[in-house]
Motif scaffolding. Sequence first.
Motif, PDB file in Angstrom:
ATOM      1  N   ALA A  66      38.209  16.833 -60.903  1.00  0.00           N
ATOM      2  CA  ALA A  66      37.815  17.564 -59.687  1.00  0.00           C
ATOM      3  C   ALA A  66      36.746  16.811 -58.903  1.00  0.00           C
ATOM      4  N   ASP A  67      36.788  17.000 -57.596  1.00  0.00           N
ATOM      5  CA  ASP A  67      35.805  16.407 -56.676  1.00  0.00           C
ATOM      6  C   ASP A  67      34.817  17.507 -56.300  1.00  0.00           C
ATOM      7  N   GLY A  71      34.644  20.363 -53.327  1.00  0.00           N
ATOM      8  CA  GLY A  71      34.556  21.794 -53.614  1.00  0.00           C
ATOM      9  C   GLY A  71      33.473  22.477 -52.809  1.00  0.00           C
ATOM     10  N   ASN A 158      38.632  22.098 -57.192  1.00  0.00           N
ATOM     11  CA  ASN A 158      37.393  21.507 -56.675  1.00  0.00           C
ATOM     12  C   ASN A 158      36.323  22.575 -56.463  1.00  0.00           C
ATOM     13  N   TRP A 162      32.747  22.991 -58.472  1.00  0.00           N
ATOM     14  CA  TRP A 162      31.463  23.044 -57.766  1.00  0.00           C
ATOM     15  C   TRP A 162      30.704  24.326 -58.107  1.00  0.00           C
TER      16      TRP A 162
END
Length: 208
Positions: A66-67, A71, A158, A162
Amino acid sequence: MGDRFNTVAGWALFAGIIALGGAIVSSKYFHDERPEKMGYAIEGVEVEGEGGGDSGPGLNTLLASADVAAGEKVFAKCAACHTVNQGGANGIGPNLYATVGEGIGQGKGGFAFSEALKSKGGEWSFDNLDHWLKSPREFAPGTKMTFAGLSNPADRANLIAWLNTQGSNLPLPAADAAPAAADNAAPAEGGDNAAANATEAPAENAAQ
């Protein structure tokens, strides 16, 4: 002249009656109704929406890569109703600090959750958050949440990653194992016969 005109008019009237009758009869046989299912079924082609949206990487795989920065950008869609800072005030929706892993429909400074969400039970696991963010109404029918949901699985992953950094910091799951590669080493066609012939040949030559 008058007789000829009457004759022509009579034939014209007769032709009109015949045409009208034909139209009525044909309408009984040929209906202009919309078919219940449009188009033709094509064997082997999957209908859009029937599992097509879930054919990509699973949630664990998406979370593992995931980025988090992406997010945070996705959260901009939620910021009108939610705060996420520690001790932040509830708004139209509850404050979301340390939500990942928390009980569903609990806490949040006395926020008035809907009965649909309070009766859901369980906790905000990664899977539950993914289901909720995809379609709040499907996850908890009767919820007060008016947001339609996020259709893109990567956006959901994402955002969850976050949110996890905002007071929860639970370990993210490992990516799903890749499917085992199919064994393509099939024996050559006629391999058994070739081996048998190879062993029989010397014997035949020796007998000669």
